[in-house]
Write a protein that holds these residues in place. Structure first.
Motif, short mmCIF file in Angstrom:
data_model
loop_
_atom_site.label_atom_id
_atom_site.label_comp_id
_atom_site.label_asym_id
_atom_site.label_seq_id
_atom_site.Cartn_x
_atom_site.Cartn_y
_atom_site.Cartn_z
N LEU A 1 0.86 -1.19 0.00
CA LEU A 1 0.00 0.00 0.00
C LEU A 1 0.89 1.23 0.00
N ARG A 2 0.76 2.05 -1.02
CA ARG A 2 1.53 3.30 -1.13
C ARG A 2 3.01 3.05 -0.82
N GLY A 3 3.54 1.99 -1.39
CA GLY A 3 4.96 1.72 -1.26
C GLY A 3 5.37 0.97 0.00
N GLU B 1 -5.72 4.34 11.46
CA GLU B 1 -4.44 4.82 10.92
C GLU B 1 -4.22 4.26 9.51
N TYR B 2 -4.61 3.00 9.34
CA TYR B 2 -4.48 2.36 8.02
C TYR B 2 -5.38 3.07 7.00
N LEU B 3 -6.61 3.37 7.42
CA LEU B 3 -7.54 4.06 6.52
C LEU B 3 -7.01 5.45 6.15
N LEU B 4 -6.47 6.15 7.14
CA LEU B 4 -5.92 7.48 6.89
C LEU B 4 -4.76 7.39 5.90
N PHE B 5 -3.89 6.42 6.09
CA PHE B 5 -2.75 6.26 5.20
C PHE B 5 -3.23 5.84 3.80
N ALA B 6 -4.16 4.91 3.76
CA ALA B 6 -4.67 4.44 2.46
C ALA B 6 -5.35 5.57 1.70
N THR B 7 -6.06 6.41 2.44
CA THR B 7 -6.87 7.45 1.80
C THR B 7 -6.06 8.69 1.43
N THR B 8 -5.15 9.08 2.32
CA THR B 8 -4.44 10.35 2.11
C THR B 8 -2.94 10.21 1.98
N GLY B 9 -2.39 9.07 2.37
CA GLY B 9 -0.93 8.91 2.40
C GLY B 9 -0.31 9.48 3.66
N LYS B 10 -1.14 10.04 4.52
CA LYS B 10 -0.62 10.62 5.76
C LYS B 10 -0.43 9.53 6.81
N GLU B 11 0.64 9.66 7.58
CA GLU B 11 0.86 8.77 8.73
C GLU B 11 0.80 9.62 9.98
N SER B 12 -0.33 9.59 10.67
CA SER B 12 -0.51 10.45 11.83
C SER B 12 -1.48 9.80 12.81
N PRO B 13 -0.95 9.18 13.86
CA PRO B 13 -1.84 8.62 14.89
C PRO B 13 -2.77 9.69 15.48
N LEU C 1 -10.27 19.43 11.01
CA LEU C 1 -9.46 18.67 10.05
C LEU C 1 -8.69 19.60 9.10
N ALA C 2 -9.28 20.74 8.79
CA ALA C 2 -8.52 21.72 7.98
C ALA C 2 -7.29 22.18 8.78
N ASP C 3 -7.46 22.31 10.08
CA ASP C 3 -6.30 22.67 10.91
C ASP C 3 -5.23 21.59 10.90
N GLN C 4 -5.63 20.38 10.53
CA GLN C 4 -4.65 19.29 10.39
C GLN C 4 -4.22 19.14 8.92
N ASP C 5 -4.57 20.13 8.10
CA ASP C 5 -4.14 20.17 6.71
C ASP C 5 -4.82 19.11 5.84
N LEU C 6 -6.02 18.71 6.21
CA LEU C 6 -6.78 17.80 5.35
C LEU C 6 -7.65 18.62 4.40
N ARG C 7 -7.71 18.20 3.16
CA ARG C 7 -8.49 18.88 2.14
C ARG C 7 -9.94 18.37 2.16
N PRO C 8 -10.86 19.08 1.51
CA PRO C 8 -12.26 18.62 1.49
C PRO C 8 -12.40 17.17 1.02
N ILE C 9 -11.66 16.80 -0.01
CA ILE C 9 -11.81 15.44 -0.53
C ILE C 9 -11.28 14.41 0.47
N ASP C 10 -10.27 14.79 1.27
CA ASP C 10 -9.75 13.89 2.30
C ASP C 10 -10.83 13.61 3.35
N PHE C 11 -11.43 14.69 3.83
CA PHE C 11 -12.47 14.57 4.87
C PHE C 11 -13.62 13.71 4.34
N TYR C 12 -14.03 14.01 3.11
CA TYR C 12 -15.12 13.24 2.48
C TYR C 12 -14.76 11.76 2.42
N ASN C 13 -13.58 11.45 1.89
CA ASN C 13 -13.20 10.04 1.73
C ASN C 13 -13.12 9.34 3.07
#
Lengths: 268, 263
Positions: A29-31, A45-57, A210-222
């Motif tokens: 998954l994403r390398g 955490e897995y869903l966040l990484f799969a969806t956005t590529g972010k690793e953030s507990p 979530l915007a304060d955590q730098d997530l975009r609208p599509i990230d939040f939606y997904n």
């Protein structure tokens, strides 16, 4: 004459860096190797990484709190949950119930449209503030163009009981109100004092967090698509465990016919 | 004695009378003024009943022919269509039959050859009518929503196939048949101006474009057209899913050699 379709180069040729299954060997998954590099992640955490590529507990924990506090009310009267309850009473399957409830959650009055829309609005509003417009101008132009502001106002009741517990939870996981969350509440203050009396609802609060955590609208939606499933499932189970067909049955007189009284005959 | 309830379902489409022995069973159902089981069942064709349900009136002979033709043209998009492939993917894995149709609806709902494309194309028809200049303008400069939506913006002119080369014969045959039976100025105009519209779009007319034109002629609203398009394409999804379920996964492409992980 030979003409080449734009599709020819894609035949039996799907190239991706997103991930895949190597039968009998590994999953990537994403390398990252799922069995050795992300195997200790929580599911969120897995869903966040799969969806956005972010690793953030921290973001994963914040999202988990949103799923618990904001989106999974086990009440079968709520429209998306009602679909699962109806599936249960009609003796359909749990997967079909969940799939339908998740799909129905992509609604205008609640659920995924406000979630994506509120995040989009906060980003656009912030940009326009930086360009020198006043908050009042921004809100008025949004209302003029769209007749609503996603994240403000609510059907059934005016206030939103989730706002305080969600903000308390956010603080507890180290996600204090940043620029976007503050903006979300400032918009709420303006609209609640306006003639519309719209109060902030949980979509704008979560969008700000979530915007304060730098997530975009599509990230939040997904990330929120499956967030409603834990509310739907108990409604399905409950209806399944009760007498078949007994979930809010409707007698014929519950239909209020508003059409004409004229009896017509089909022309053959 | 009938109980009174404060919360009711209002409908101008459907009216029921209860059985004498059971308030939860209907003894008669009236749809838009027509008795369903005492009149429509005996006298109406299925596609005419569909028209009645959406438009609340009996279709004229031309309207009936248009909907009948469109329904046949759309009933089976064939096993290469995205929505049918979705249904077959349910079938080969032994998924529930409902999931096959849910899959077909979900995939067939989109902007590329799907119901949302028909919705958007209907909006184009409502704005442009048969004014070629307006079509050229809207295709060149599509209307913008101004905020993000759950639907992605269209990536091509609605009703046209961005991956096409020339207008496929079945699309032309369908349009020609509907022109012949429908007595429709709209469809005659589309047939006459097709190549000019295709030049504006940079790609050929698709079934979604024909469907939008027919449903505009039948005075469907965009949301009604979107729904009907979803409904009309389900038969193909159903039968191809069942066929692949029967044949099994070993006879269905897995694209075993076609998948390439690039990093």
């Amino acid at each position: 004459m030979s003409v080449h379709s734009k599709l020819e180069k894609f035949e039996d040729n799907w190239r991706t860096s997103m991930g895949g299954w190597f039968p009998g060997d590994k999953v990537v998954l994403r390398g990252k190797d799922v069995f050795t590099e992300v195997n200790h992640s929580s599911w969120m955490e897995y869903l966040l990484f799969a969806t956005t590529g972010k690793e953030s507990p921290k973001i994963a924990r914040l999202m988990e709190g949103m799923w618990v506090i904001c989106t999974s009310f086990p009440d079968p009267r709520i429209w998306n949950n009602r679909v699962s309850a109806l599936a249960g009473t009609a003796r359909s399957t749990g997967a079909l119930a969940s799939a339908a409830s998740v799909a129905v959650t992509e609604a205008t009055l609640y659920g995924l449209k406000p979630i994506k829309g509120a995040t989009d609005f906060l980003y656009r509003a912030d940009q326009r503030l930086r360009e020198g417009e006043s908050l009042e101008q921004i809100i008025k132009s949004e209302l003029k163009q769209h007749r609503s502001v996603y994240g403000y106002g609510r059907p059934i009741v005016e206030g939103d009981e989730r706002v305080k517990p969600m903000m308390d939870f956010a603080r507890s996981v180290g996600c204090d109100a940043g620029r976007y969350t503050k903006l979300a509440f400032e918009v709420g203050d303006y609209l609640s004092a306006s003639r519309l009396k719209y109060q902030i609802n949980i979509a704008a609060v979560c969008a700000g967090l979530l915007a304060d955590q730098d997530l975009r609208p599509i990230d939040f939606y997904n990330l929120m698509i499956l967030g409603f499933s834990a509310g739907a499932m108990p409604c399905f189970i409950d209806a399944l465990q009760q007498q078949e067909g007994c979930f809010f049955p409707l007698r014929t007189s519950r239909l209020n016919y508003t059409g004409g009284e004229e009896v017509k005959h089909w022309r053959v | 004695m009938s109980k009174k309830f404060s919360e009711v379902i209002s409908s101008r489409i459907w009216c029921e009378t209860p059985e004498l022995d059971n308030p939860f069973a209907a003894s008669s159902c009236v749809c838009c003024g027509y008795d369903v089981y005492n009149d429509l069942l005996k006298n109406a064709r299925y596609s005419d009943y569909l028209y009645l349900l959406f438009k609340h009136k009996q279709p004229s002979a031309e309207q009936s022919a248009l909907l009948e033709g469109l329904a046949i043209a759309l009933a089976n998009p064939g096993p290469r269509d995205h929505s049918v492939r979705a249904a077959m993917s349910a079938g080969v894995g032994g998924s529930t039959h409902a999931s096959a149709l849910i899959a077909a609806l979900a995939v067939g709902a989109g902007n590329l050859g799907g119901a949302r494309e028909v919705f958007t194309a209907l909006e184009y028809w409502q704005h442009c009518h048969t004014d070629l200049d307006k079509w050229q303008q809207w295709i060149a400069d599509p209307p913008q929503l101004g905020r993000e939506d759950i639907w992605h913006p269209m990536e091509h002119a609605p009703g046209f196939d961005p991956n096409g080369i020339s207008c496929p014969t079945p699309v032309k045959q369908t349009l020609a048949h509907l022109v012949e039976v429908g007595n429709s100025e709209t469809l005659r105009w589309l047939q006459a101006c097709r190549t000019q519209l295709e030049d504006f779009a940079g790609c050929p007319l698709a079934f979604s474009g024909v469907a939008a034109a027919v449903l505009y002629e039948l005075e469907f609203l965009p949301q009604e057209a979107e729904m009907l398009f979803l409904l009309l394409r389900l038969p193909g999804a159903a039968i191809h899913s069942l066929e692949q379920e029967r044949l099994g996964w070993r006879k269905y492409p897995f694209f075993g050699d076609g998948f390439k992980l690039t990093s």
